[in-house]
Write a protein that holds these residues in place. Sequence first.
Motif, mmCIF file in Angstrom:
data_model
loop_
_atom_site.group_PDB
_atom_site.id
_atom_site.type_symbol
_atom_site.label_atom_id
_atom_site.label_comp_id
_atom_site.label_asym_id
_atom_site.label_seq_id
_atom_site.Cartn_x
_atom_site.Cartn_y
_atom_site.Cartn_z
ATOM 1 N N ASP A 1 -30.128 43.570 -4.982
ATOM 2 C CA ASP A 1 -30.362 42.274 -4.332
ATOM 3 C C ASP A 1 -31.133 41.309 -5.230
ATOM 4 O O ASP A 1 -31.223 40.120 -4.924
ATOM 5 N N LYS A 2 -31.686 41.828 -6.318
ATOM 6 C CA LYS A 2 -32.525 40.983 -7.184
ATOM 7 C C LYS A 2 -31.677 40.247 -8.215
ATOM 8 O O LYS A 2 -31.772 40.488 -9.425
ATOM 9 N N VAL A 3 -30.832 39.371 -7.721
ATOM 10 C CA VAL A 3 -29.996 38.547 -8.613
ATOM 11 C C VAL A 3 -30.159 37.079 -8.191
ATOM 12 O O VAL A 3 -30.507 36.782 -7.046
ATOM 13 N N SER A 4 -29.874 36.188 -9.146
ATOM 14 C CA SER A 4 -30.095 34.760 -8.863
ATOM 15 C C SER A 4 -29.074 34.212 -7.866
ATOM 16 O O SER A 4 -29.388 33.330 -7.071
ATOM 17 N N ALA A 5 -27.853 34.731 -7.914
ATOM 18 C CA ALA A 5 -26.815 34.233 -7.005
ATOM 19 C C ALA A 5 -26.118 35.401 -6.310
ATOM 20 O O ALA A 5 -25.085 35.882 -6.773
ATOM 21 N N ALA B 1 -24.415 40.397 -5.867
ATOM 22 C CA ALA B 1 -24.452 40.794 -7.272
ATOM 23 C C ALA B 1 -23.045 41.045 -7.807
ATOM 24 O O ALA B 1 -22.186 41.535 -7.075
ATOM 25 N N ARG C 1 -19.137 33.314 -15.095
ATOM 26 C CA ARG C 1 -20.239 34.178 -14.673
ATOM 27 C C ARG C 1 -20.126 35.548 -15.331
ATOM 28 O O ARG C 1 -19.054 36.179 -15.299
ATOM 29 N N ASP D 1 -23.952 40.833 -13.392
ATOM 30 C CA ASP D 1 -25.398 41.063 -13.278
ATOM 31 C C ASP D 1 -25.742 42.501 -13.671
ATOM 32 O O ASP D 1 -26.802 42.763 -14.224
ATOM 33 N N ASP E 1 -29.043 46.669 -15.754
ATOM 34 C CA ASP E 1 -29.260 45.223 -15.666
ATOM 35 C C ASP E 1 -28.773 44.601 -16.978
ATOM 36 O O ASP E 1 -29.268 44.953 -18.056
ATOM 37 N N ARG F 1 -29.132 41.567 -18.120
ATOM 38 C CA ARG F 1 -30.023 40.589 -18.778
ATOM 39 C C ARG F 1 -31.165 41.301 -19.486
ATOM 40 O O ARG F 1 -31.459 41.024 -20.646
#
Lengths: 141, 190
Positions: free
Chosen positions: B65-69, B72, B132, B135, B165, B167
């Motif tokens: 859930d820890k994604v910007s948009a 995921a 995109r 993620d 991840d 990034r």
Amino acid sequence: MKMSSCQVLALALGVVALAGCSTPMVNSVENTPKAGQAYIINDKRVITDSSLGRSVAIVAVNTATTPAGFLRAQVELKNHTFFRQSFLYRFEWFDASGMQVNNIVSANLSDQLEGGESKFISGIAPTPDCKDFRVKFISGN
Amino acid sequence: MKAKHLFPLLTAVTPLFFTGCATDAHYVQTGDKEQIISLGQINIQDYATAASLAVQKLLATSAIDKVSAPPALIEISRIINNTSQQVDTDLLTKKISIALLQSGRAVTKSVDEKAAGYVQENAFLNDQKNTRLPDFTLSGKIIETVDQAGDTRRTTYSFQLSLNDTRAGYQVWEDEEQIGKQGTRATVGF
């Protein structure tokens, strides 16, 4: 009282057979009083296999919700017999309309309980819309 | 009993044993009580068990859930096969991607070449410089270990999965499910 050779043989075979079937019993220890508070829910049980009902007895059912809003259910089981019991179980999940939602989290999973053992099995709803569940058990013997 | 009586009796009884063992073809449910358990190979219910347990743990974690948009975007990466058999790893990964998609918390990157072509075409037509990127990637390994004592053989399949991840390069979630089978020969029923 004298035993005939046939009785001695039968007794010996019986002892051997029991030794072959017996499984290790399970002892356990845990902290008390509990720091965590399980949310034990009311449940409805349908027992059609009374033998399985003793060897995979349902002790309690508790639920929780994940931060993402998915319902989690946990069932405490206990084997009230001296023998190992293998079984299949599956969680079935239902949405707010009572419709079943099927996916891989509802697969049949195999497990086993040693004699006297307690164990927890748990499941997580496949979607946040799932509000109800049912767990099925099938004997492996 | 004389031998001349024994032979016709055996002749009559033997077919009954074979008749009792024979089963007509019928449809079965994957992972049901009649499942065939093989010692030397991964059965279909082993994939289902590993995928089911892994998905449950993946859905329970907040890592995806820890994604910007949200939701995921996950790319199914390589699953290394370290077993003695040829396996189609889609039997594992497809079940996981279906469950993730159904959960609404993640989508998986398409591997369809036509879709990839249309993505490029759309980006060109809309003058988009960046498409995109995933993620996360989902990678893993299937490992087989065999132990033997006399005729008894124990085979353990370890299904290892990692959510990486893209990034930061961290592994934000990992799981290992072990499926162990022991016996002297394959059998029907668990």
